[in-house]
Each structure stands twice: as structure tokens, then as C-alpha cells.
Motif scaffolding. Structure first.
Motif, PDB file in Angstrom:
ATOM      1  N   GLY A  13       9.512   3.597  -2.048  1.00 20.77           N
ATOM      2  CA  GLY A  13       9.185   3.381  -3.452  1.00 20.77           C
ATOM      3  C   GLY A  13       9.624   1.988  -3.855  1.00 20.77           C
ATOM      4  N   MET A  14       8.735   1.211  -4.470  1.00 20.57           N
ATOM      5  CA  MET A  14       9.038  -0.193  -4.724  1.00 20.57           C
ATOM      6  C   MET A  14       8.367  -0.692  -5.990  1.00 20.57           C
ATOM      7  SD  MET A  14       6.618  -1.292  -1.543  1.00 20.57           S
ATOM      8  CE  MET A  14       6.817   0.360  -0.880  1.00 20.57           C
ATOM      9  N   ARG A  15       9.000  -1.694  -6.593  1.00 23.33           N
ATOM     10  CA  ARG A  15       8.445  -2.369  -7.769  1.00 23.33           C
ATOM     11  C   ARG A  15       8.662  -3.863  -7.576  1.00 23.33           C
ATOM     12  NH1 ARG A  15       7.272  -1.692 -13.363  1.00 23.33           N
ATOM     13  NH2 ARG A  15       7.982  -3.441 -14.648  1.00 23.33           N
ATOM     14  N   LEU A  16       7.621  -4.644  -7.824  1.00 21.80           N
ATOM     15  CA  LEU A  16       7.716  -6.092  -7.733  1.00 21.80           C
ATOM     16  C   LEU A  16       7.508  -6.675  -9.125  1.00 21.80           C
ATOM     17  CD1 LEU A  16       8.072  -8.339  -5.558  1.00 21.80           C
ATOM     18  CD2 LEU A  16       5.585  -8.662  -5.697  1.00 21.80           C
ATOM     19  N   GLU A  17       8.471  -7.475  -9.581  1.00 19.43           N
ATOM     20  CA  GLU A  17       8.383  -8.140 -10.874  1.00 19.43           C
ATOM     21  C   GLU A  17       8.275  -9.639 -10.629  1.00 19.43           C
ATOM     22  OE1 GLU A  17      11.734  -6.808 -13.163  1.00 19.43           O
ATOM     23  OE2 GLU A  17      10.829  -4.821 -13.469  1.00 19.43           O
TER      24      GLU A  17
END
Length: 351
Positions: A149-153
Motif C-alpha cells: 500500500g503506497m501513496r506518492l505526494e
């Protein structure tokens, strides 16, 4: 599917003000296409990436002066969905190149957002636009090696000039978990999809949805007073760059963008005034299936005559169930103006 926590439309990203020192980046050639899940080399915009911290990166991309789908706006600025596609490619590339996410894993979008804060910086000139993303990687409910699970900002810059920001939240799972998530709906990629769908005779004219080619219009409806539906054209060379067993994120975003353009330019064929898309915030609620109609419905439309900005919320519904919700932000612009005379798209950080 999991629904992201509600937050103000295009709220500030944490830590976006502190930008790292820039090492040398290359813009000489695209990264390998399989590393960004693209079949066509021409659809790869990333050219390089370097690590600047434990979970921070600089990502280089070159945007074309023109593109079959992502053509420049009538005000001479780059298509904002080029930014969203660059974010998507960046997340996929970093996942494989730096975090050992297997190439065989399937990526599922949960949420995406972007805003353009300085449109003039994205004005198309005599050369392709070289852009840099200052990216921060965040693990979200991560359970490797079968589920990541990942989020890129990211913060978007051109020549060191900040002109946008955005984020993408996805999970990547192995084939077994993907099959469990898809359940009985899983089917061969692109199987049984009519193109275009028979029984939907009226396809929006490309000019009314901000596109140049008829094949790029993705809005259809059965009757003049009926709801607009998303045309699922699995033969489209950009929207379906490679086979998929569900509606890709880029298709849903394009549908929302086109409906927004249609609503804000009703019957308008003049080229001297209009609205520019400044931002989108998408919540993915379920898989969009290829073999059933997806209706695009208006939930809220809030124009602000003082600021010239309009907030428009749209829903995608399939078989009576929500598939996605998208909050968009538009700004009135004078298309006859050029250079410094054009209004700049500066977006407030909160509604």
C-alpha cells in the motif's frame, strides 16, 4: 473497497515548502516502458529519477509540445492531465525501481488528486517542457510481499518554479489477491466490449468536450435529455494503451474532465473565453466494469462569479452503484489573451 479519508479539495501537501537540493537529472531518453506499465514508448514521459532521502525523490519528465490526446489548451498551456499521468508513471516506476514491488503485481487506484497553481509556467513554447517532480513516498497499510500500500505526494516544478502539486494512492497485489478482489467479475482483458457501444447513437462532438479528434470524445448518451455515459473504447491507443479487465483510471479521469468542459461551455464554439481545469480530486470506490454502462452524474456545481472559479462534483455510477467521485476546480480564462495577459490559475488551499 476502502474509501480514503475525506479532506478539503486539493489541500496543501505536508512538507511541500521544503524542496531538496537538486542533483543532476537526465532528460535524454524515456525510462523503460515496462517500468511505468506502458506498451507504447511514445506514451512514456518519465526520463529519470534520483533518490534524495530515505523516502524522497526527484523525478524528471518531458512533456510533448503536442499529443494525440493531451493536446495543449486554447490558452497555450499544457494539458493538466499530463501532470496526473506523470504522477502515475512516477509512482509505478519508483515502486519497481526502488522498493522492489514485483513487475507482476497488479496496481489498483484508491485515490488521486492534482492542482495547477501557476498555469503560465506550463505554457507551451518552442521545445518540449522539461518538468521535475519533488516526490515523497508514504507507505499506507503496507503488507509485503503480497500486498503493498503506497501513496506518492509530489510538487511540480518547471525550471525551479513551483507550478502544481498532486498525489496518488494505490495498492499493488499479487495475482491471487487480485483475483479475490475481482471475484466473479474477472474476465479476459477487453473481452466482450462493443466499440462504440450500439444503442448509444449520440456521441459528444469533440469540440464540446475540449478535444480535437472525434475518437477522443468519451461521452455518449441514448437521448438528448438522458444522462451522459462513459464510452469504453478498448481500441483507443492512449486510453487503453494495453489490455485491461476493468476501466483504467485515465479513462475515468478523462470522462470527468470532458463532462466538466461540456457543462461549463454549453453550446459555446467561441475560442475567446472559457474555463481552464485547475484541479481534480478523485475517490475510487469500486472497479469500473467494461461490459456495463457507466453514467456520469452531476452532484454539485458551485460557480463563484467573484473569483471566476467553479467547483464541480461528479459521480460515476454503474448498475446503480457508485464507482468513483470526482471534485474538480475550474477557472474562467480569457483565451484571447496571451503571455502575461492571461489569468493565472492560483488555487486556494481550502474550499
Amino acid at each position: 473497497m476502502h474509501q480514503p479519508v475525506a479532506r478539503p479539495l486539493l489541500a496543501p501537501l505536508p512538507g511541500s515548502a521544503a524542496r531538496p537540493e537538486r542533483p543532476q537529472l537526465s532528460f535524454l531518453q524515456p525510462v523503460p516502458r515496462h517500468m511505468v506499465h506502458r506498451a507504447a514508448i511514445a506514451e512514456v514521459f518519465l526520463t529519470d529519477a534520483v533518490r534524495t532521502g530515505e523516502h524522497s525523490f526527484l523525478v524528471a519528465a518531458q512533456w510533448p509540445r503536442d499529443h494525440a490526446l493531451y493536446s495543449p489548451g486554447s490558452d497555450g498551456t499544457s494539458d493538466p492531465l499530463l501532470f496526473m499521468e506523470t504522477i502515475r508513471q512516477s509512482l509505478v516506476y519508483l515502486a519497481h525501481a526502488y522498493y522492489d514491488v514485483p513487475l507482476t503485481h497488479r496496481f489498483i487506484g484508491f485515490g488521486a488528486e492534482f492542482e495547477i497553481t501557476d498555469r503560465d509556467a506550463l505554457r507551451v513554447g518552442g521545445e518540449p517542457l522539461t518538468t521535475v517532480l519533488e516526490a515523497q513516498w508514504i507507505w499506507v497499510n503496507n503488507r509485503p510481499p503480497n500486498r503493498f500500500g503506497m501513496r506518492l505526494e509530489v510538487v511540480l516544478t518547471v525550471g525551479g518554479r513551483v507550478c502544481g502539486r498532486g498525489a496518488l494512492h494505490v495498492v499493488a497485489v499479487d495475482d491471487k489477491r487480485y483475483a479475490m478482489l475481482r471475484g466473479r467479475r474477472v474476465r479476459p482483458c477487453g473481452a466482450g466490449v462493443p466499440t462504440p457501444a450500439p444503442g448509444l447513437p449520440h456521441r459528444a462532438h469533440p469540440a464540446t468536450v475540449g478535444r480535437l479528434r472525434a475518437k477522443d470524445s468519451v461521452l455518449v448518451r441514448e437521448r438528448a435529455d438522458g444522462p451522459w455515459q462513459l464510452l469504453i473504447d478498448v481500441a483507443h491507443p492512449v486510453l487503453f494503451d494495453h489490455p485491461s479487465d476493468h476501466v483504467p483510471l485515465v479513462v475515468t479521469l478523462e470522462g470527468f474532465r470532458q463532462l466538466g468542459h461540456l457543462l461549463l461551455h454549453p453550446g459555446d464554439t467561441a475560442r475567446d473565453a472559457g474555463h481552464a481545469l485547475l484541479g481534480m480530486e478523485l475517490d475510487c470506490l469500486a472497479f469500473g466494469e467494461l461490459d456495463a454502462p457507466i453514467e456520469l452524474l452531476v452532484r454539485e456545481l458551485h460557480p463563484n462569479t467573484g473569483s471566476g472559479r467553479t467547483r464541480l462534483t461528479l459521480d460515476a455510477v454503474q448498475s446503480g452503484k457508485p464507482v468513483a467521485t470526482c471534485r474538480t476546480l475550474w477557472e474562467a480564462v480569457d483565451r484571447s489573451a496571451s503571455g502575461a495577459g492571461a489569468q493565472r490559475g492560483v488555487v486556494p488551499s481550502a474550499a
